[in-house]
Enzyme design. Structure first.
Site, PDB file in Angstrom:
ATOM      1  N   HIS A  40       0.829  -1.206   0.000  1.00  0.00           N
ATOM      2  CA  HIS A  40       0.000   0.000   0.000  1.00  0.00           C
ATOM      3  C   HIS A  40       0.866   1.260   0.000  1.00  0.00           C
ATOM      4  O   HIS A  40       1.627   1.504   0.934  1.00  0.00           O
ATOM      5  CB  HIS A  40      -0.883  -0.028   1.253  1.00  0.00           C
ATOM      6  CG  HIS A  40      -1.877   1.072   1.348  1.00  0.00           C
ATOM      7  ND1 HIS A  40      -2.004   1.851   2.477  1.00  0.00           N
ATOM      8  CD2 HIS A  40      -2.800   1.520   0.474  1.00  0.00           C
ATOM      9  CE1 HIS A  40      -2.982   2.724   2.295  1.00  0.00           C
ATOM     10  NE2 HIS A  40      -3.474   2.551   1.085  1.00  0.00           N
ATOM     11  N   HIS A  82      -0.929  10.854  -1.922  1.00  0.00           N
ATOM     12  CA  HIS A  82      -2.241  10.423  -1.429  1.00  0.00           C
ATOM     13  C   HIS A  82      -3.157  11.589  -1.100  1.00  0.00           C
ATOM     14  O   HIS A  82      -4.310  11.634  -1.543  1.00  0.00           O
ATOM     15  CB  HIS A  82      -2.069   9.546  -0.188  1.00  0.00           C
ATOM     16  CG  HIS A  82      -3.373   9.142   0.434  1.00  0.00           C
ATOM     17  ND1 HIS A  82      -4.005   9.888   1.410  1.00  0.00           N
ATOM     18  CD2 HIS A  82      -4.176   8.072   0.200  1.00  0.00           C
ATOM     19  CE1 HIS A  82      -5.132   9.297   1.750  1.00  0.00           C
ATOM     20  NE2 HIS A  82      -5.267   8.196   1.040  1.00  0.00           N
TER      21      HIS A  82
END
Length: 291
Positions: A40, A82
């Site tokens: 991730h 992100h």
């Protein structure tokens, strides 16, 4: 055995759709022997997220899949980060003190390239940069890894899907080899994933979320995967996902996020999920009996 047709009427987002359902026994027969382990934002428990260093760390750990997040700068460059702002993972507040709240879309690529995206994580990563999408996919390719690419906040960046497809094509990621086994594009936005599917139907796509079982056939018109939070998943839900055939004629898959402990990883594997997205790929891999 035979396939049966299911017709489902959904709201304005999805519209009416029909798809073929597979018998449960056939779906189980096609099930993967073990879930893919996906790093991730790279191996983000061990290196600053979404940086080339995080890709390198995942490669060092021999993790085949890497996930990332893509957004767009003021001057149209695709970058891997992100948050919609630069504040948490860079020193933007120090370098550009008068430009709060430091939104990614308010900075040029050259300005973002100046920022330190590693010191917040640890001094050993001082000087790490926010990579462009081109830089990121080239590093993933260098390590012969696979990419789970998330289109982040697409509502902020009209046309970002076309740009992503263009970069992937330019960097050699839209050939048969990559399309078959090395690339998945996902988003929380059904519209964004539908757009990717219409632009390049051969690209495997994933919807981030947990649609109602009755709505799965509608999502299967444009998504190959349903990727929910592990907190929303049950054995029955995974089985229901696997019963539905996606746009390429294969059963839908499901990758769950974000799992960082052994107990949850083993439970998800027991449910038959196809992939586990994790900040700690070593922990998840070691937890799986076949890892």
């Amino acid at each position: 055995m035979h396939a049966r047709v299911a017709a489902v009427t959904t709201g304005a987002l999805l519209g009416a759709a029909a798809t073929f359902l597979m018998p449960v026994s056939e779906a189980r027969a096609e099930a993967r022997p073990s879930p893919a382990v996906v790093a991730h934002r790279g191996a983000s428990a061990y290196a600053p997220e979404n940086t080339l260093a995080a890709v390198d760390k995942a490669a060092e750990m021999e993790v085949a899949w890497v996930e990332n997040d893509v957004q767009r700068t003021k001057d149209g460059e695709l970058v891997v980060i992100h948050d919609s702002t630069l504040a948490r993972t860079t020193n933007a507040a120090e370098i550009f003190p008068g430009r709060s709240p430091w939104k990614v879309q308010d900075f040029t690529a050259a300005e973002i390239a100046r920022l330190d995206a590693g010191s917040w994580f640890g001094p050993g990563y001082a000087g790490a940069r926010v990579p462009t999408l081109k830089q990121f996919v080239n590093r993933v390719e260098h390590h012969r890894q696979k990419l789970l690419l998330e289109i982040k906040n697409p509502q902020l960046y009209p046309g970002i899907e076309q740009q992503i497809v263009k970069v992937l094509g330019n960097e050699g990621w839209l050939d048969a080899h990559h399309l078959t086994s090395k690339l998945i594009v996902q988003s929380f936005s059904a519209d964004s994933i539908r757009t990717v599917h219409s632009l390049k139907p051969a690209v495997r796509t994933g919807f981030l979320g947990t649609p109602a079982v009755a709505d799965l056939p509608s999502y299967a018109r444009f998504a190959d995967l349903i990727n929910p939070s592990h907190t929303t998943v049950t054995d029955a839900y995974v089985s229901a996902v696997h019963e539905v055939r996606g746009p390429h004629g294969r059963r839908l898959q499901t990758y769950v996020w974000t799992v960082d402990d052994a107990v949850t990883a083993r439970r998800m594997a027991g449910y038959g999920v196809d992939g586990i997205i994790t900040n700690k790929p070593d922990v998840v891999r070691d937890a799986l009996p076949w890892g």
